[in-house]
Enzyme design. Sequence first.
Site, PDB file in Angstrom:
ATOM      1  CG  HIS A   1      -2.106  -0.865   1.136  1.00 19.92           C
ATOM      2  ND1 HIS A   1      -2.043  -2.217   1.359  1.00 19.92           N
ATOM      3  CD2 HIS A   1      -3.394  -0.588   0.818  1.00 19.92           C
ATOM      4  CE1 HIS A   1      -3.255  -2.744   1.192  1.00 19.92           C
ATOM      5  NE2 HIS A   1      -4.092  -1.778   0.858  1.00 19.92           N
TER       6      HIS A   1
ATOM      7  CE  LYS B   1      -4.081  -0.563   4.820  1.00 21.47           C
ATOM      8  NZ  LYS B   1      -5.374   0.020   5.200  1.00 21.47           N
TER       9      LYS B   1
END
Length: 251
Positions: A135, A139
């Site tokens: 990601h 995040k």
Amino acid sequence: MGKLRVAVIGAQGRMGTEAVRAVTAAEDLELVAALGRGDRLDALVEAGAQVAVELTHPDAVLENLEFCVRRGIHGVVGTTGWTEERLASLRGWLADSPATGVLIAPNFGIGAVLTMRFAQQAARFFESVEIIESHHPGKADAPSGTAVRTAQLVGAARRAADRGEQPDATMTALDGARGALVDGVPVHSVRLRGLVAHQEVRFGDEGEVLTISHDSMNRSSFMPGVLLGVRRVVETPGLTFGLEHFLDLDD
Ligand SMILES: NC(=O)C1=CN([C@@H]2O[C@H](COP(=O)(O)OP(=O)(O)OC[C@H]3O[C@@H](n4cnc5c(N)ncnc54)[C@H](OP(=O)(O)O)[C@@H]3O)[C@@H](O)[C@H]2O)C=CC1
Ligand SMILES: O=C(O)C1=N[C@H](C(=O)O)C[C@H](O)C1
């Protein structure tokens, strides 16, 4: 029938911005509130919201949902960080408000939902399995909610097939080198500038490897799932965990 009155909580975030755009563009929905950090939740009631799309932070989601459920506002939740304890609290509020529905979707992407389903189907056939999720570095949580859910589904399928622990002869390892074990499945989290949301589930057995992978290239990919959730949650009281329950997937 009038338009469904929808609010977005976390409206200035990466997902919230997309959700505001998607709800505004949908002919059968009306965006009646867009809340950011510090805004009063009472604004949802004042605006007559029927559904709240919750896209904030694991630290904020419970308070927001308690407010909504206690007032009969349905919830469509993308925010991650769900544990059994947190789900138990939510179930308690829903028990007191039996006409209200909440969808928690670890991932709104149709391809990601299919990835989880395919991984669940493959799990019993392979001795080894590892999950690698990657990601963007903004995040808040690791592992991702999708990876946790995938590991839970794979772990349950392995148990149902009487697959024992998977082989791993590691005697010594740096902390973290083998990832985090979720339901017996090692999960590895990569955070890298340039990425959005990606997951690989790697299965291995004698002489073969099966990799099931999914990539979200942008956040608009999550919006068909968000809109489906909004439309379906109003007719689905109680807790629904996973967008797959609103899709007609063959078993
Ligand atoms: N299920 C799915 O398909 C997806 C789920 N997600 C999940 O959604 C969540 C949000 O992700 P993302 O949009 O990337 O995160 P962002 O940090 O970009 O956005 C979150 C927003 O919520 C705001 N916020 C924080 N607390 C509150 C609060 N109490 N009330 C109102 N607003 C609040 C933040 O404000 P501030 O900036 O001031 O902190 C920020 O604007 C995460 O849990 C993520 O994992 C993400 C993508 C897809
Ligand atoms: O924070 C994100 O970006 C994402 N969060 C969800 C998760 O934790 O699984 C869904 C998707 O992976 C994007």
